[in-house]
Design a protein around this motif. Sequence first.
Motif: not given
Length: 106
Positions: A62-84
């Motif tokens: 499943v390919a998707f576009a999103t934006s990482l955001f910095p948190k707790d010394g790393t980056f988080y990749l959001p996983l939308k409901a449709a992707v999951r």
Amino acid sequence: MASDAEPIAELSFEAEVVYWRGPSPFFYAPLPPAAAEEVRRVARAVSYGWGVVPVTASLGGVAFATSLFPKDGTFYLPLKAAVRKKADVTAGDRILVDMVIAAPDR
């Protein structure tokens, strides 16, 4: 995936899907240290503010576009409901992610 821009970083990594309760509940894949370091290396060139980094990613075909955001010394990749739903993943699952960071269209 959406952009025709030249890739400046291509990453593959494994992560465990986490559920973050709030203030806006969501599912994320925290990047492992090596991947986070590579994102940090290019973030300044591509971030559009607040340290967020636009990416295209692929998970379970499943390919998707999103934006990482910095948190707790790393980056988080959001996983939308449709992707999951399409990739059949939820909190606690280990996933393999392929991700591209491209130069911005400015």
